[in-house]
Design a protein around this motif. Sequence first.
Motif, PDB file in Angstrom:
ATOM      1  N   THR A  35      -0.515  -1.373   9.647  1.00 37.71           N
ATOM      2  CA  THR A  35      -0.595  -1.232   8.206  1.00 37.71           C
ATOM      3  C   THR A  35      -1.534  -0.080   7.894  1.00 37.71           C
ATOM      4  O   THR A  35      -2.526   0.121   8.587  1.00 37.71           O
ATOM      5  CB  THR A  35      -1.119  -2.535   7.577  1.00 37.71           C
ATOM      6  OG1 THR A  35      -0.225  -3.596   7.942  1.00 37.71           O
ATOM      7  CG2 THR A  35      -1.207  -2.446   6.073  1.00 37.71           C
ATOM      8  N   ARG A  45       3.604  -0.535   5.990  1.00 37.91           N
ATOM      9  CA  ARG A  45       3.425  -0.818   7.419  1.00 37.91           C
ATOM     10  C   ARG A  45       4.454   0.003   8.189  1.00 37.91           C
ATOM     11  O   ARG A  45       5.589   0.141   7.768  1.00 37.91           O
ATOM     12  CB  ARG A  45       3.635  -2.302   7.707  1.00 37.91           C
ATOM     13  CG  ARG A  45       3.549  -2.646   9.190  1.00 37.91           C
ATOM     14  CD  ARG A  45       3.887  -4.095   9.490  1.00 37.91           C
ATOM     15  NE  ARG A  45       2.876  -4.973   8.961  1.00 37.91           N
ATOM     16  CZ  ARG A  45       3.116  -6.209   8.548  1.00 37.91           C
ATOM     17  NH1 ARG A  45       4.330  -6.707   8.569  1.00 37.91           N
ATOM     18  NH2 ARG A  45       2.129  -6.958   8.102  1.00 37.91           N
ATOM     19  N   GLU A  63      -5.508  -7.136   6.571  1.00 37.49           N
ATOM     20  CA  GLU A  63      -4.348  -6.457   7.134  1.00 37.49           C
ATOM     21  C   GLU A  63      -4.730  -5.184   7.889  1.00 37.49           C
ATOM     22  O   GLU A  63      -3.904  -4.594   8.559  1.00 37.49           O
ATOM     23  CB  GLU A  63      -3.353  -6.116   6.016  1.00 37.49           C
ATOM     24  CG  GLU A  63      -2.705  -7.329   5.368  1.00 37.49           C
ATOM     25  CD  GLU A  63      -3.542  -7.964   4.254  1.00 37.49           C
ATOM     26  OE1 GLU A  63      -3.107  -9.000   3.722  1.00 37.49           O
ATOM     27  OE2 GLU A  63      -4.626  -7.445   3.914  1.00 37.49           O
TER      28      GLU A  63
END
Length: 138
Positions: free
Chosen positions: A36, A29, A91
Amino acid sequence: MSGRSVPVLTPETSVYWEKAAQRELWLPRCGACERTFFPPRAHCPHCAAEDVRWYRASGTGTLASYVISHRPAPGYGDDVPYVIALVDLPEGPRLTTNLLGVEARPEALRVGLPLEVGFEQRGDVVLPQFRVVTGAGR
């Protein structure tokens, strides 16, 4: 699957492979824009910052697309058919992977199918792969 190729580890991917050996999925990230990304690299592909930080991912995802390969390919051995999948992670990134433990036929797969990370030992490397979440409706 036997006869499969083993990934080449690089300095940018070392954390990914070290954590995979511990049966954990970690992702990079950006410390600047907080996005991310995957695959791992030395800088953020979104803002070019070099402040790359690692964190443990959820290990879940959904099937975005797939192809069933019926032909052996270099580095994939002779174990056909097999499923090559695009997995959307909560994510943000989308991973290309194989699906483990599922029949390689369209009736066993559908876009949106919930997946979870699994791990496959290949030589000295442990490779994150995905499998269908147990009990998920097909």
